[in-house]
Design an enzyme around this catalytic site. Structure first.
Site, short mmCIF file in Angstrom:
data_model
loop_
_atom_site.label_atom_id
_atom_site.label_comp_id
_atom_site.label_asym_id
_atom_site.label_seq_id
_atom_site.Cartn_x
_atom_site.Cartn_y
_atom_site.Cartn_z
N ASP A 1 0.74 -0.97 -0.02
CA ASP A 1 0.12 0.03 -0.04
C ASP A 1 0.97 1.26 -0.01
O ASP A 1 1.88 1.28 0.46
CB ASP A 1 -1.01 -0.04 1.18
CG ASP A 1 -1.80 1.43 1.40
OD1 ASP A 1 -2.34 1.43 0.57
OD2 ASP A 1 -1.46 1.85 2.46
N LYS A 2 0.27 2.37 -0.55
CA LYS A 2 1.41 3.55 -0.82
C LYS A 2 1.39 4.22 0.56
O LYS A 2 2.33 4.44 1.16
CB LYS A 2 1.03 4.18 -1.93
CG LYS A 2 1.77 5.75 -2.01
CD LYS A 2 1.35 6.65 -3.06
CE LYS A 2 0.10 7.30 -2.49
NZ LYS A 2 0.30 8.18 -1.55
N THR A 3 0.03 4.85 0.83
CA THR A 3 -0.11 5.73 1.88
C THR A 3 0.41 5.25 3.25
O THR A 3 -0.40 4.32 3.85
CB THR A 3 -1.43 6.46 1.92
OG1 THR A 3 -1.71 7.08 0.76
CG2 THR A 3 -1.56 7.55 2.77
N THR B 1 -2.88 1.81 -4.38
CA THR B 1 -3.35 3.11 -3.77
C THR B 1 -4.61 3.55 -4.09
O THR B 1 -5.12 3.42 -5.18
CB THR B 1 -2.17 4.15 -3.72
OG1 THR B 1 -2.78 5.22 -3.30
CG2 THR B 1 -2.03 4.54 -5.48
N GLY B 2 -5.14 4.21 -3.39
CA GLY B 2 -6.77 5.04 -3.43
C GLY B 2 -6.18 6.15 -4.25
O GLY B 2 -7.13 6.86 -4.74
N ASP C 1 -7.12 -1.50 3.91
CA ASP C 1 -6.06 -2.57 3.86
C ASP C 1 -6.68 -3.85 4.26
O ASP C 1 -6.10 -4.86 4.15
CB ASP C 1 -4.82 -2.14 4.32
CG ASP C 1 -4.11 -0.88 3.49
OD1 ASP C 1 -4.65 -0.85 2.43
OD2 ASP C 1 -3.43 -0.13 4.17
#
Length: 686
Positions: free
Chosen positions: A373-375, A522-523, A579
């Site tokens: 996941d990015k954030t 990512t969103g 997530d």
């Protein structure tokens, strides 16, 4: 080799109230949520029960062992082992007997069957020996039950926690809501909210239910729910999500969804379903126990029948059968996996990550696809100033000082990042007066008798300011561009972005060197995703992914649907609510420790130090742990190749006979070997 899956008892339970259980589908009587199918080989058991039975059995076992090895005599001492052994057998061993009965009913004997047969044979023979005179096996019986209780307690602690994530989800909601009725506000428990109610959410407050904004404007932090790192502007008719955090402005929200229909409830169902499916996996020791059970029972019966057929004494034939069952008894097998898992868990903690689920660590050795996941995972999950361009100001510091002076009174994440940067550079922030928030633009204040405005692109458009090419380039990367204006003059421009963790670069590189494919999800928008992926040299990334879609993407990769390639064994690394379903769907779920408790409860492994580089350590520890497990399973069962024939009396004509007590000694010796071998794992460095 394909192993048979163990049939387990199924029941239906509420994600929020696990004490509510039914044999058929239905609705929870406490919260109204639909009950979800669950399955567990330890159905009806609890870690507390195994621990309680272990301590009671241990206390009773000590005098049995002392009476066996020391000549202690007192009135009735000859019957003390029988009395104490019977209590341990029925109190401590009953859980294994009922477990064996369930396995036999399902025609899939396993660990419980083997333990049940072994302790039953040892107990019945010992009672017989007391009545007719002979050598009993009470000390072997009581120690066996005590060790098995300890092993199952360790096992249940290692793999439990399915309900933890769901309980953490409920904590995201506020306990009360401020409802507007007849022009007056009234605070009520959130459980009393109804669809159509209008609620007031003050600055910094949590949104109590899914709904639509009917008045007010603000920005809402939805990163924990959607993965979007930027606060989302909310104006009239904007939709909001329960559990997200309001920014500077006040909002009036009309409640649209409550209970089971909310976004949060949907995530809870996804987590519960993924946890239920994961519980069907069998650990390696269960597989070994299945075959050892068949061999032990068949060997014991064959021994009994053979000696009776040879017209041997019945007592001798029973003694031989008991010796076979005792030598095959899973003292060492019961500890082979849990003991290694316990030591590897400690080793993991010393290296910066926590193992919550034993199956997760076991699965890590085969991982060949890591999805980050990015954030908050590859990035810090917080804004930071990345670029400053002076225009009318004399230098970068002057631009930053003016911006920080205006934003020092704002709670907006962008404002906080600007002030933080100024403080990091030890800049003297001027005093500003008459602070005012500008809807849709930014904020303004007065300094030195002049109006200073700090805000978004709308300011530049209003002044018809020509945006420099380098600023446009950064904007396309998804960065937030902020303009600092004095009256009608642009002093400078700042670019802000979710800061990339320095450790992320090394983590990605190390995984790629191991031959593991790395991707990002990512969103956020495509621009943001592309920029982060390029910085970290990640070839594949998924952007604008909705919460429910993350788990679907993981499943698609697992099934070989990603670029029509082969199936992959996926590790998901994340930290947000959105997530959680993906973490449980993945072959390995890893949570960043600073993330939400939901993600932590949903993952099998947690990175305490927020360091993505620990993913490499996880894979290495998994391979070491698996090797030790295989070695221990060999020592726990391998000695049977020699000991079982001797116990059966194959070499009795040569004067070689393995008595039940000596068989128990060999069984105990294998347990010691397993324990010592497991301890060697402590010296391994990752």
């Amino acid at each position: 080799m394909k192993f048979m899956a163990q049939k387990v008892e199924s029941f239906y339970t509420c994600p929020m109230h696990p004490e509510i259980q039914r044999e058929t589908p239905g609705i929870c009587s406490k919260c109204g949520m639909a009950l979800i199918a669950s399955a567990d080989k330890h159905a009806g058991h609890s870690t507390e029960m195994f621990l309680r039975k272990f301590w009671v059995s241990l206390v009773l076992t000590i005098p049995v062992v002392l009476l066996n090895f020391w000549a202690i005599s007192f009135p009735g001492s000859g019957f003390a082992p029988l009395i104490l052994g019977s209590i341990v057998f029925f109190y401590g061993g009953w859980v294994f007997l009922t477990g064996a009965w369930r396995e036999l009913k399902a025609r899939l004997p396993g660990m419980m069957t083997l333990i049940g047969v072994a302790i039953s044979a040892a107990y019945l023979w010992s009672v017989y020996a007391v009545l007719v005179g002979g050598e009993t096996l009470f000390w072997e019986l009581t120690t066996l039950i005590t060790v098995m209780l300890l092993g199952h307690w360790i096992e249940m602690r290692a793999v439990s926690g399915a309900q933890g994530a769901l309980k953490e989800l409920s904590k995201l909601l506020p306990d009360v809501a401020e409802v507007i009725r007849n022009g007056q506000t009234q605070i009520i428990p959130i459980a009393e909210l109804k669809e159509g109610n209008v609620v007031l959410v003050k600055p910094g407050g949590k949104i109590p239910a899914d709904g639509t904004v009917i008045d007010g404007n603000s920005e809402v932090n939805e990163s924990m729910a959607t993965g979007e790192s930027k606060p989302i502007p909310k104006v009239k008719n904007s939709e909001v999500i329960a559990g997200t955090i309001n920014g500077d402005g006040a909002l009036k929200i009309k409640v649209a969804k409550i209970g089971e229909r909310t976004f949060l409830a949907g995530v809870m169902r996804l987590v519960a379903e993924a946890q239920a499916s994961k519980s069907r996996l069998q650990i390696l020791s269960d597989r070994a126990a299945f075959y050892l059970t068949v061999i032990a029972v068949a060997g014991g019966l064959a021994t009994l029948v053979s000696w009776i057929f040879l017209e041997s004494d019945t007592g001798f034939a029973i003694e031989r059968m008991v010796a076979v069952l005792v030598i095959a008894c899973p003292h060492a097998l019961g500890l082979a996996v849990p003991l290694v898992a316990s030591i590897s868990t400690t080793l993991a903690a010393q290296n910066g990550f926590l193992v919550r689920q034993r199956l997760a660590l076991e699965a890590a050795r085969n991982i060949d696809f890591v999805l980050f996941d990015k954030t908050g995972t590859l990035t810090k999950g917080e804004y930071g100033v990345t670029d400053i361009w002076p225009v009318a100001a004399k230098d970068e510091n002057e631009v930053l000082k003016f911006a920080a002076a205006v934003d020092v009174n704002s709670e907006h994440p962008v404002s906080k990042a600007i002030v933080k940067k100024a403080k990091e550079l030890n800049l003297a922030i001027p005093e500003a007066k008459n602070f005012k928030r500008l809807s849709g633009k930014g904020s303004e204040a007065e300094m030195f008798g002049q109006k200073i405005t700090v805000g978004s692109l709308a300011l530049a458009e209003e002044l018809k300011f020509t945006i420099p090419k380098e600023v446009e380039t950064e904007n396309k990367k998804g960065k937030t561009i902020i303009y600092v204006v004095r009256e009608k003059e642009v002093l400078g421009i700042l670019a802000l972005a979710d800061l990339i963790r320095e450790e992320s670069r090394e983590a990605v590189s190390s995984l790629q060197n191991l031959g593991v494919k790395v991707a990002m999800i990512t969103g956020d928008s495509e621009g943001v995703a592309a920029w982060v992926a390029k910085e970290l040299r990640i070839d594949e990334y998924f952007f604008k992914v909705l919460p429910g879609e993350k788990a679907k993407i993981v499943k698609r990769i697992q099934e070989g649907g990603f670029e029509n390639s082969r199936p992959w064994r996926v590790a998901m690394v994340g930290d947000g609510i959105n997530d959680a379903p993906a973490l449980t769907q993945a072959d390995l779920g890893v949570a960043i420790g600073a993330g939400t408790n939901v993600a932590i409860e949903s993952a099998g492994i947690i990175l305490v130090k927020n360091d993505p580089r620990d993913i490499v350590k996880i894979i290495k520890l998994s391979r070491l742990t698996y090797t030790k497990m295989i070695q221990n399973l060999f020592w726990a069962t391998g000695y049977n190749i020699i000991a079982l024939p001797l116990a059966a009396g194959v070499l009795v004509s040569q004067g070689i006979l393995l008595q039940p007590a000596l068989a128990a000694l060999f069984m105990s010796l294998s347990t010691v070997i397993v324990a010592v071998n497991a301890v060697f794992l402590k010296n391994k460095k990752l």
